[in-house]
Scaffold this active site. Structure first.
Site, short mmCIF file in Angstrom:
data_model
loop_
_atom_site.label_atom_id
_atom_site.label_comp_id
_atom_site.label_asym_id
_atom_site.label_seq_id
_atom_site.Cartn_x
_atom_site.Cartn_y
_atom_site.Cartn_z
N ILE A 23 0.91 13.50 8.73
CA ILE A 23 1.11 14.69 9.56
C ILE A 23 2.60 14.81 9.91
O ILE A 23 3.16 13.87 10.46
CB ILE A 23 0.32 14.58 10.88
CG1 ILE A 23 -1.12 14.12 10.64
CG2 ILE A 23 0.35 15.90 11.64
CD1 ILE A 23 -1.82 13.63 11.91
N ASP A 39 -0.49 -0.61 18.78
CA ASP A 39 -0.03 0.29 17.72
C ASP A 39 0.20 1.70 18.27
O ASP A 39 1.23 2.33 18.02
CB ASP A 39 -1.08 0.31 16.60
CG ASP A 39 -0.76 1.32 15.52
OD1 ASP A 39 0.09 1.02 14.67
OD2 ASP A 39 -1.34 2.42 15.55
N SER A 61 3.44 1.59 -3.01
CA SER A 61 2.87 2.01 -4.29
C SER A 61 2.50 3.49 -4.25
O SER A 61 2.59 4.19 -5.27
CB SER A 61 1.68 1.13 -4.67
OG SER A 61 0.66 1.26 -3.70
N LYS A 84 3.74 4.11 18.80
CA LYS A 84 3.88 5.49 18.33
C LYS A 84 4.23 6.45 19.47
O LYS A 84 5.07 7.33 19.31
CB LYS A 84 2.58 5.92 17.63
CG LYS A 84 2.34 5.18 16.32
CD LYS A 84 0.92 5.41 15.82
CE LYS A 84 0.67 4.70 14.49
NZ LYS A 84 -0.78 4.71 14.15
N THR A 116 0.83 -1.21 0.00
CA THR A 116 0.00 0.00 0.00
C THR A 116 0.86 1.26 0.00
O THR A 116 0.76 2.09 -0.91
CB THR A 116 -0.91 0.00 1.25
OG1 THR A 116 -1.61 -1.25 1.28
CG2 THR A 116 -1.91 1.13 1.20
N VAL A 117 1.71 1.40 1.01
CA VAL A 117 2.49 2.63 1.13
C VAL A 117 3.53 2.73 0.01
O VAL A 117 3.71 3.79 -0.60
CB VAL A 117 3.16 2.72 2.51
CG1 VAL A 117 4.01 3.97 2.62
CG2 VAL A 117 2.12 2.71 3.62
N VAL A 155 4.63 7.67 12.68
CA VAL A 155 3.61 8.23 13.59
C VAL A 155 2.76 9.25 12.84
O VAL A 155 3.29 10.16 12.20
CB VAL A 155 4.25 8.95 14.80
CG1 VAL A 155 3.17 9.46 15.75
CG2 VAL A 155 5.22 8.04 15.54
#
EC number: 1.1.1.3
Lengths: 426, 426
Positions: B135, B200, B16, B204, B13-14, B131
């Site tokens: 942003i 998760d 691509s 972070k 995902t990331v 994280v």
């Protein structure tokens, strides 16, 4: 361990904050950056004032140009204004000094010239504190969002105006009473015109727009309207129909065109900027990949602004952004600044009419003639500036058309005062 | 014009998204940074998938270690996990490559080791995307707020949990029904345990805390509690009394002590984080000079996360942060991690009791014995897990004391189920 020598020119509110940070958190900043930042010179006409800040006497001078001509690595310009400040900055750059400044008026008027001078001399010029006080919004736009084509910036970037509008909203106060409170609390200057007329916000949105689009936008390119004409009636109406009124700075980028404006706007209460109250600032920045992002914090004041100035110094010390940001020099030539007449928006219109039958019909007749579609009309049976208020909101229309229709309406016998109009930002 | 060669390891995902950005906005990034960022190699076990992204066939490889051993300048690790990913990153650093990664689990577990390896080899390791998705919160903390001693971080940094709680709040749904909606919309994975159990978010906040305090905090240092036990009854009670329930990541720094925790918390509706809904993330960071600042945006997803990865690549290309941040290496030794038992907070307690006289007296008697002061008590005559719910909020008390009191209360015959307790973050 490298030593970075810093000279501060102007030791007023922000300058004394910078001195305080370097004295209090200097060790921490050294650990974080691996560089020693030394306060080498502090210039202020009032030498006695500086002595009180625990600054060693032997590094205080009474003339900023003594800093410019010294052996410091970084000159921090904090005297404000665009005359002497400009000389100080230009001469520093020519002398091979890096420059840090919080002077929004200077960058919004002479940014191009200053950045070209910096490039010629291979030095850095940084200005984080010029927008949004302590919020690292310029860093976010310049570096954090570098992968994005910027599509929109919406900002509440004048704390004074936002404080006044917040007070008007909370207590349904008239503008003047809220302004007085702002003055009493030190949030408005003796002459608050730059803040309440939107000029300060225009400087700031000019700077943000320049970074976003790679071409210098000056304050003259920005459409500006202040907050003086807003009444408690407008605030109350907005509230009843789910809106807040905010002084909004807007930049929209589309198909090689930029629309840059500062004005009061209706903003839905559910909009994240609607909850930005008091002296806080916030900037919503939308990029084509990142989507919407928001940056929020204290937009002014000694300590937050000094925090941004010292971050710039630390960046120079760490050789981050060691040269002028490339995008402010590539001067994208294909960008066109939209004429305010061509802004398209829905509008809030507040007419002041005589209390007679037929008024609503006359007003709506003229709007229909101009093809302006009414979303909502509302007539309230209360006294208002010698008449009664008639309020309408419209569907999307061009600013040009709305202005012409309002001009014609304002010439009607039944209309007592110039009509107040305000864009609605959905 | 410098050329910076980039190799992407893992094109899911990331990955691509990174490829898409470099293809679509490559020219713009070059204008902004003054550097040409070249996509030189893309590794993925599924070569066919990569071909569909318009990646030239001759730069696609099927093994990440081929990228590590190639002539690229930057290795972008996007395969996830902490086994092969760790090998890829360590070997890249040893080979003198800069590394960019979005792998929060890796940094929250092995950050110290990876950063020391980067330092030994004089290369950079960057992790903005680990994280808060798109942003630029790590940049803000690391660079924008460098002048500040960080006092507090409050984050909504898990989009899945925030979406579930938002749905539970909007529609008063049970946890399981809201989780199902999150799965249906692709916001929760088939096995969502890392998100809903708070792991998760713990990764972070460990990363953010490490930057803030200059010492590696690992995920094992974080107190973690998930959102499974929250019921619509709790949500409704919170709402009636002016609160929202959010999965909050908290780090507080005081007198050389850090308190790091992730858990559901009551947050006043007027708190700016309360309006962060759905899959959005936000981080409130307070510094001693800047005051409170907030960073908000899409905390996950292909395009926002890729935006952060490319920003890191651009920073390396521009030689910003060309070495490891100094503060992550100075290893402040004076910092002590607070034992959860010593957390002090006000609490929300929800007991499930039999519907008999004297219950409230028994519960409040035990709380009194432990010196816990009740702010509000509330018994509702509705069926709840086979009994009736009794709800109390307390004034400040230590977690230790509250846990012991609750343990004693849960042993009473009149109590039917383990009591749910939740900190209130005022």
């Amino acid at each position: 361990m490298d030593l970075v020598k810093v000279g501060v020119v102007g030791c007023g509110t922000v300058g004394s904050g910078v001195v305080e940070i370097l004295l209090k958190n200097g060790d921490l900043i050294e650990k974080r950056t691996g560089k020693k930042i030394e306060l080498s010179l502090v210039a202020d006409r009032n030498v006695e004032k500086v002595k009180k800040l625990d600054v060693p006497e032997n590094i205080i001078v009474d003339d900023g140009f003594k800093v410019v001509d010294s052996d410091v690595d970084v000159v921090v310009e904090l005297i404000g204004g665009v005359t002497v400040a400009k000389e100080i900055v230009l001469k520093s750059l020519k002398n091979g000094k890096h420059v840090v400044s919080a002077n929004k008026a200077l960058f919004a008027s002479y940014g191009k010239e200053l950045f070209e001078e910096a490039k010629r001399n291979g030095v850095s010029i940084r200005f984080e504190a010029s927008v949004g006080g302590g919020i690292p919004v310029i860093k976010a736009l310049n570096e954090g969002l570098v992968a994005n084509r910027i599509e929109k910036i919406l900002g509440i970037i004048n704390g004074t105006a936002n404080f006044i509008l917040t007070k008007m909203t909370e207590n349904l106060l008239p503008f003047k009473a809220a302004l007085q409170i702002a003055k009493d609390r030190g949030y408005a200057e003796a002459d608050p015109s730059f803040d309440i007329n939107g000029i300060d916000a225009a400087h700031k949105i000019a700077i943000l727009s320049s970074i976003a689009c790679g071409r210098w936008i000056t304050v003259d390119d920005v459409y500006v309207k202040g907050i003086r004409d807003i009444t408690p009636f407008d605030i109350e109406f907005a509230n009843e129909f789910g809106y807040r009124i905010k002084l909004l700075a807007v930049a929209k980028f589309e198909n090689g065109t930029i629309e840059v404006r500062v004005h009061p706007a209706f903003l839905p209460k559910s909009h994240i900027l609607s909850s930005v109250d008091g002296v806080f600032n916030a900037c919503l920045i939308e990029g084509d990949f990142v989507g919407p992002t928001l940056y929020y914090g204290m937009g002014a004041g000694k300590e937050p602004t000094a925090s941004a100035v010292v971050a710039d110094i630390a960046d120079i010390a760490s050789s981050r952004g060691s040269s002028v940001p490339a995008q402010l020099l590539y001067q994208e030539s294909q960008i066109f600044i939209k004429n305010p007449e061509d802004f398209v928006s829905s509008f809030y219109l507040r007419f002041t009419a005589v209390d007679k039958p037929g008024v609503l019909s006359k007003i709506s007749g003229i709007l229909a003639k101009y093809g302006i579609s009414i979303k909502m009309a509302f007539q309230k049976n209360v006294g208002f500036n010698g008449g009664v208020p008639v309020v309408m909101t419209t569907h999307d229309a061009s600013f040009k058309t709305v202005r012409r229709a309002v001009e014609e309406i304002d010439n009607l016998d039944v209309i007592l005062n110039p009509t107040f109009l305000c864009m609605i930002e959905e």
